[in-house]
Design a protein around this motif. Structure first.
Motif, mmCIF file in Angstrom:
data_model
loop_
_atom_site.group_PDB
_atom_site.id
_atom_site.type_symbol
_atom_site.label_atom_id
_atom_site.label_comp_id
_atom_site.label_asym_id
_atom_site.label_seq_id
_atom_site.Cartn_x
_atom_site.Cartn_y
_atom_site.Cartn_z
ATOM 1 N N LEU A 188 1.028 -1.249 -0.061
ATOM 2 C CA LEU A 188 0.191 0.004 -0.007
ATOM 3 C C LEU A 188 0.780 1.110 -0.067
ATOM 4 O O LEU A 188 0.580 2.184 -0.670
ATOM 5 C CB LEU A 188 -1.008 0.004 1.112
ATOM 6 N N HIS A 193 2.391 1.071 -5.514
ATOM 7 C CA HIS A 193 1.546 0.068 -4.938
ATOM 8 C C HIS A 193 2.349 -1.161 -5.442
ATOM 9 O O HIS A 193 1.855 -2.333 -5.329
ATOM 10 C CB HIS A 193 0.135 0.057 -4.906
ATOM 11 N N ALA A 198 -4.058 -0.049 -6.086
ATOM 12 C CA ALA A 198 -4.359 0.817 -4.552
ATOM 13 C C ALA A 198 -5.293 -0.116 -4.058
ATOM 14 O O ALA A 198 -5.449 -0.323 -2.350
ATOM 15 C CB ALA A 198 -4.704 1.906 -4.866
ATOM 16 N N SER A 201 -4.106 -3.769 -2.577
ATOM 17 C CA SER A 201 -3.310 -3.718 -1.588
ATOM 18 C C SER A 201 -3.747 -3.163 -0.042
ATOM 19 O O SER A 201 -3.372 -3.411 0.850
ATOM 20 C CB SER A 201 -2.091 -2.714 -1.884
ATOM 21 N N GLU A 202 -4.842 -2.222 -0.437
ATOM 22 C CA GLU A 202 -5.408 -1.711 0.673
ATOM 23 C C GLU A 202 -6.408 -2.750 1.590
ATOM 24 O O GLU A 202 -6.349 -2.927 2.743
ATOM 25 C CB GLU A 202 -6.278 -0.357 0.333
#
Length: 241
Positions: A188, A193, A198, A201-202
């Motif tokens: 993140l 990333h 985004a 990974s978040e």
């Protein structure tokens, strides 16, 4: 003249002790409602929600438009049901708070209870995210999210020894959740990333912990349903004080 209120009080305490484990398990389990609600909110996007390109917080942005992230990448956002998503953030956070504090009342151990308090703090962070949509209070939103992630990770680490003594299968899942969440955080905060996206990974960083909370509720409830006391062991209680 003697009266009987003490007997009634004892009965009330026993009743509360019986209800507390079920309330705790139920609150943790109900946090899983976050997922179907988020999916429904995403499906309402007119132009389509990108699970890899859009952030989780985009679901709660209150105004349609083009937004730029810290890497300078622009993304389209239009979430008609943003109020539902933000309400879900608040509800998930409050359920986490009650679940964590209830769990602290079920088991002993100084570090375990400290970890539960941190998890409750993380729950307040989740609620705060819903109260501070990203497009309205960007800096506040990002700070709360980072603090929430940190508190959840540290909280899970602190409760791990006590969980290992009582429910080893849950302990394994807890340790794995911490590792996976840390890996997600690395992606993140990495430049672009590391190509993972985004949104992906978040979700690895944050949603892994939400899945873990639901698992906690399920394991505790199964233990209670089988005649157990949520993994409670009297001999362990005495030794861990």
């Amino acid at each position: 003249m003697m009266s009987t209120p003490p007997v009634v009080a004892v009965g009330g305490v026993r009743s509360n002790r019986v209800r507390l484990p079920w309330l705790t398990a139920g609150c943790w389990l109900l946090t899983l409602l976050y997922f179907p609600v988020s999916i429904a909110v995403a499906r309402a996007w007119p132009s389509g929600y990108s699970w890899s390109g859009n952030y989780i917080s985009d679901l709660g942005i209150t105004r349609c438009g083009e937004y730029t992230d810290r890497d300078g990448m622009s993304r389209a956002v239009c979430s008609p049901d943003h109020a539902v998503q933000n309400l879900m953030f608040v509800l998930t956070g409050l359920l986490t708070v009650v679940g964590a504090l209830g769990w602290a009342g079920m088991w002993n151990g100084r570090w375990f209870r400290a970890g539960c308090i941190l998890l409750a703090g993380a729950g307040l962070g989740i609620a705060g995210i819903g109260l501070a949509p990203w497009n309205i209070r960007t800096q506040v939103h990002d700070t709360i999210a980072l603090l929430q992630w940190f508190l959840q990770l540290v909280g899970m680490i602190l409760i791990l020894p006590e969980v290992t003594r009582r429910l080893r299968s849950l302990a394994v899942c807890t340790a794995l959740s911490v590792v996976i969440s840390v890996i997600g955080g690395v992606f993140l905060f990495a430049s672009s990333h590391s190509g993972l996206g985004a949104g992906v990974s978040e979700r690895i960083a944050f949603d892994t912990l939400t899945v873990w909370g639901g698992l906690v509720g399920l394991v505790l409830m199964l233990s209670l349903g089988s005649g157990g006391r949520g993994g409670r062991r009297p001999e362990t209680d005495r030794s861990s004080r």
